[in-house]
Structure formats: structure tokens, C-alpha cells
Design an enzyme around this catalytic site. Structure first.
Site, PDB file in Angstrom:
ATOM      1  N   ASP A 135       2.771  -4.768  -2.009  1.00  0.00           N
ATOM      2  CA  ASP A 135       4.208  -4.645  -1.771  1.00  0.00           C
ATOM      3  C   ASP A 135       4.812  -6.009  -1.473  1.00  0.00           C
ATOM      4  O   ASP A 135       5.268  -6.686  -2.370  1.00  0.00           O
ATOM      5  CB  ASP A 135       4.559  -3.567  -0.752  1.00  0.00           C
ATOM      6  CG  ASP A 135       3.766  -3.644   0.534  1.00  0.00           C
ATOM      7  OD1 ASP A 135       3.381  -4.738   0.956  1.00  0.00           O
ATOM      8  OD2 ASP A 135       3.534  -2.586   1.133  1.00  0.00           O
ATOM      9  N   SER A 136       4.803  -6.487  -0.240  1.00  0.00           N
ATOM     10  CA  SER A 136       5.444  -7.776   0.064  1.00  0.00           C
ATOM     11  C   SER A 136       4.735  -8.935  -0.629  1.00  0.00           C
ATOM     12  O   SER A 136       5.355  -9.933  -0.970  1.00  0.00           O
ATOM     13  CB  SER A 136       5.489  -8.028   1.569  1.00  0.00           C
ATOM     14  OG  SER A 136       4.205  -8.380   2.063  1.00  0.00           O
ATOM     15  N   PHE A 178       7.289   5.579   0.427  1.00  0.00           N
ATOM     16  CA  PHE A 178       6.118   5.682   1.290  1.00  0.00           C
ATOM     17  C   PHE A 178       5.129   6.625   0.609  1.00  0.00           C
ATOM     18  O   PHE A 178       5.394   7.823   0.483  1.00  0.00           O
ATOM     19  CB  PHE A 178       6.563   6.197   2.650  1.00  0.00           C
ATOM     20  CG  PHE A 178       5.506   6.242   3.715  1.00  0.00           C
ATOM     21  CD1 PHE A 178       4.275   5.620   3.572  1.00  0.00           C
ATOM     22  CD2 PHE A 178       5.759   6.912   4.891  1.00  0.00           C
ATOM     23  CE1 PHE A 178       3.317   5.671   4.575  1.00  0.00           C
ATOM     24  CE2 PHE A 178       4.816   6.975   5.907  1.00  0.00           C
ATOM     25  CZ  PHE A 178       3.597   6.359   5.743  1.00  0.00           C
ATOM     26  N   ARG A 213      -9.507  -0.673   3.178  1.00  0.00           N
ATOM     27  CA  ARG A 213     -10.208   0.511   2.790  1.00  0.00           C
ATOM     28  C   ARG A 213      -9.528   1.211   1.642  1.00  0.00           C
ATOM     29  O   ARG A 213     -10.150   1.987   0.924  1.00  0.00           O
ATOM     30  CB  ARG A 213     -10.288   1.469   3.971  1.00  0.00           C
ATOM     31  CG  ARG A 213     -11.260   1.024   5.034  1.00  0.00           C
ATOM     32  CD  ARG A 213     -11.277   1.900   6.229  1.00  0.00           C
ATOM     33  NE  ARG A 213     -10.089   1.642   6.999  1.00  0.00           N
ATOM     34  CZ  ARG A 213      -9.974   1.844   8.291  1.00  0.00           C
ATOM     35  NH1 ARG A 213     -10.964   2.354   8.958  1.00  0.00           N
ATOM     36  NH2 ARG A 213      -8.890   1.567   8.917  1.00  0.00           N
ATOM     37  N   GLY A 214      -8.269   0.955   1.444  1.00  0.00           N
ATOM     38  CA  GLY A 214      -7.512   1.689   0.436  1.00  0.00           C
ATOM     39  C   GLY A 214      -7.996   1.536  -0.983  1.00  0.00           C
ATOM     40  O   GLY A 214      -7.817   2.429  -1.806  1.00  0.00           O
ATOM     41  N   GLU A 272      -7.226  -4.098  -5.582  1.00  0.00           N
ATOM     42  CA  GLU A 272      -6.353  -3.668  -4.493  1.00  0.00           C
ATOM     43  C   GLU A 272      -5.775  -2.293  -4.791  1.00  0.00           C
ATOM     44  O   GLU A 272      -5.614  -1.923  -5.957  1.00  0.00           O
ATOM     45  CB  GLU A 272      -5.188  -4.652  -4.341  1.00  0.00           C
ATOM     46  CG  GLU A 272      -5.397  -5.691  -3.284  1.00  0.00           C
ATOM     47  CD  GLU A 272      -5.094  -5.182  -1.877  1.00  0.00           C
ATOM     48  OE1 GLU A 272      -5.271  -3.980  -1.602  1.00  0.00           O
ATOM     49  OE2 GLU A 272      -4.686  -5.995  -1.053  1.00  0.00           O
ATOM     50  N   ASP A 273      -5.428  -1.571  -3.733  1.00  0.00           N
ATOM     51  CA  ASP A 273      -4.777  -0.284  -3.921  1.00  0.00           C
ATOM     52  C   ASP A 273      -3.286  -0.449  -4.194  1.00  0.00           C
ATOM     53  O   ASP A 273      -2.749   0.153  -5.105  1.00  0.00           O
ATOM     54  CB  ASP A 273      -5.019   0.640  -2.723  1.00  0.00           C
ATOM     55  CG  ASP A 273      -4.587   0.031  -1.386  1.00  0.00           C
ATOM     56  OD1 ASP A 273      -4.248  -1.177  -1.326  1.00  0.00           O
ATOM     57  OD2 ASP A 273      -4.600   0.758  -0.378  1.00  0.00           O
ATOM     58  N   LEU A 286      -1.840 -10.486   0.124  1.00  0.00           N
ATOM     59  CA  LEU A 286      -2.574 -10.899  -1.067  1.00  0.00           C
ATOM     60  C   LEU A 286      -2.487 -12.408  -1.275  1.00  0.00           C
ATOM     61  O   LEU A 286      -3.486 -13.046  -1.621  1.00  0.00           O
ATOM     62  CB  LEU A 286      -2.063 -10.162  -2.302  1.00  0.00           C
ATOM     63  CG  LEU A 286      -2.790 -10.492  -3.595  1.00  0.00           C
ATOM     64  CD1 LEU A 286      -4.277 -10.164  -3.504  1.00  0.00           C
ATOM     65  CD2 LEU A 286      -2.153  -9.749  -4.755  1.00  0.00           C
ATOM     66  N   ARG A 300      -6.854  10.141   2.335  1.00  0.00           N
ATOM     67  CA  ARG A 300      -7.294   9.197   1.308  1.00  0.00           C
ATOM     68  C   ARG A 300      -7.972   9.933   0.147  1.00  0.00           C
ATOM     69  O   ARG A 300      -8.037   9.426  -0.965  1.00  0.00           O
ATOM     70  CB  ARG A 300      -8.298   8.196   1.882  1.00  0.00           C
ATOM     71  CG  ARG A 300      -7.714   7.218   2.869  1.00  0.00           C
ATOM     72  CD  ARG A 300      -8.804   6.251   3.353  1.00  0.00           C
ATOM     73  NE  ARG A 300      -8.398   5.467   4.495  1.00  0.00           N
ATOM     74  CZ  ARG A 300      -7.735   4.326   4.438  1.00  0.00           C
ATOM     75  NH1 ARG A 300      -7.368   3.835   3.276  1.00  0.00           N
ATOM     76  NH2 ARG A 300      -7.423   3.672   5.537  1.00  0.00           N
ATOM     77  N   LYS A 348       4.442  -2.317  -5.934  1.00  0.00           N
ATOM     78  CA  LYS A 348       5.763  -1.973  -5.387  1.00  0.00           C
ATOM     79  C   LYS A 348       6.618  -3.243  -5.494  1.00  0.00           C
ATOM     80  O   LYS A 348       6.955  -3.892  -4.507  1.00  0.00           O
ATOM     81  CB  LYS A 348       5.609  -1.517  -3.932  1.00  0.00           C
ATOM     82  CG  LYS A 348       6.692  -0.572  -3.476  1.00  0.00           C
ATOM     83  CD  LYS A 348       6.542  -0.192  -2.019  1.00  0.00           C
ATOM     84  CE  LYS A 348       5.583   0.944  -1.809  1.00  0.00           C
ATOM     85  NZ  LYS A 348       5.646   1.455  -0.412  1.00  0.00           N
TER      86      LYS A 348
END
Length: 192
Positions: free
Chosen positions: A108-109, A157, A47-48, A104-105, A113, A170, A136
Site C-alpha cells: 500500500d504505502s 480494508f 506472515r501474510g 508480498e501479500d 517495502l 488468513r 493498493k
């Protein structure tokens, strides 16, 4: 009653005007890069990514379709990926022979994706690329090809502009950083 975000907002990392400007720049670049595409599909990861997608498509000057996918790799209330990706909502559109741009919003890792890219690659798109608002990079565990990046951010964060904090906030027009100590204190108060 929910606490107001100001109680645990440490700083505004990316203000509203910077977001607006960068999204417009990305829209112009994508329009240039895909000006000869016959079938461009923007695939928003829910949803981001919704707020980013909505603003981004306002700046596109090329024909495109939009579809959505929901994936999960996080446990309930967790900020850490479990590494196991579940598709909770799949595409309604065939992407075979299409130019697909994943929107994508935040990355990170890279694990989630990478799994999505593998899944979509098997569906034989003409091309497959990624546009993320936030990268990130220092948290990257799996390298993923990012064609368009709005902002590279530190390992903090963050919330706002589509990114939630316990499914809230959001709607904020900026990207904020959570003061985790104050946030944990407010959560404890709510549980009492």
C-alpha cells in the site's frame, strides 16, 4: 468467542477461482523470466505472504530456494504504518549473487517495502525484484518497483487468502472487503 467473518464481510473482492488463475499465470511468467537463473531465491515476507508463496511455488518450473523475513511497521491493532521498519526475523540464506524475488501479500504505502529493498540491496544480490499479490496503488506514498502484480485493488480494508483481520481469517480462500462499521460494532460487543 470470535465472530464469524460473514458478519462484517461487505463483499468478496477477488473470488477463489480468480486467485487460482492469476497465481498460475504469475508462476508461468516468473518461470519464463528466470529460466536461466542459476540461483533464484524467493523471499517471502511473513506472515501474510505465506499462502500466496505456497500456491505460487506450485506453479514454478524453475529451481528455486525459499527464505523468509518478518518485518513490522504497524503498531499493535493498527492499520496505519508507523513508517519505522523493524526486522523481526532475518534471512537464513546469503543472497549475494542471487536473483531475489520478494513475495508480498499487499503493497500500500510502499514505505515498508522500500526499506526492505534498501536493506537487501546492500547484501549484493545479482538482481532484486518484487512480486505482490495485491497492489493498493492509490495509497502509495513511496514509489517502489513492482515487477509482478496479481491484482490492483481499490483502497479498501481487505482480508483473507493470507491477509489477517486481528490475526484471524488468513485461511479464507478469497479476498474479502471488511464492512468497517459492522466490524467496529462487533469489536465493541466483544469488549463488553
Amino acid at each position: 468467542m470470535c465472530n464469524r467473518y460473514e458478519e462484517f464481510l461487505e463483499e468478496i473482492l477477488i473470488p477463489e477461482e480468480a486467485l487460482r488463475q492469476r497465481v498460475a499465470e504469475l508462476g508461468a511468467q516468473i518461470s519464463q523470466d528466470y529460466k536461466h537463473s542459476e540461483k533464484l531465491v524467493l523471499l517471502c515476507i511473513l506472515r501474510g505472504g505465506v499462502m500466496f508463496l505456497t500456491d505460487l511455488i506450485r506453479h514454478l518450473t524453475v529451481p528455486h530456494m525459499v527464505d523468509f523475513m518478518a518485518v513490522s511497521s504497524y503498531g499493535a491493532g493498527s492499520r496505519q504504518s508507523t513508517g519505522q521498519v523493524r526486522i523481526t526475523l532475518d534471512l537464513n540464506t546469503s543472497i549475494e549473487d542471487c536473483d531475489v524475488l520478494i513475495v508480498e501479500d499487499i503493497i500500500d504505502s510502499g514505505r515498508t517495502l522500500a526499506s526492505v529493498i534498501n536493506l537487501l540491496s546492500a547484501r549484493k544480490p545479482r538482481s532484486l525484484a518484487v512480486c505482490t499479490l495485491l497492489d493498493k496503488a492509490e495509497r502509495r506514498e513511496v514509489e517502489v518497483p513492482l515487477r509482478y502484480v496479481g491484482f490492483t485493488i481499490p483502497n479498501k480494508f481487505v482480508f483473507g487468502y493470507g491477509l489477517d483481520l486481528d490475526e484471524l481469517y488468513r485461511n479464507l480462500p478469497f479476498i474479502g472487503v471488511v464492512n468497517e462499521e459492522k466490524y467496529q460494532q462487533s469489536r465493541l460487543k466483544r469488549e463488553c
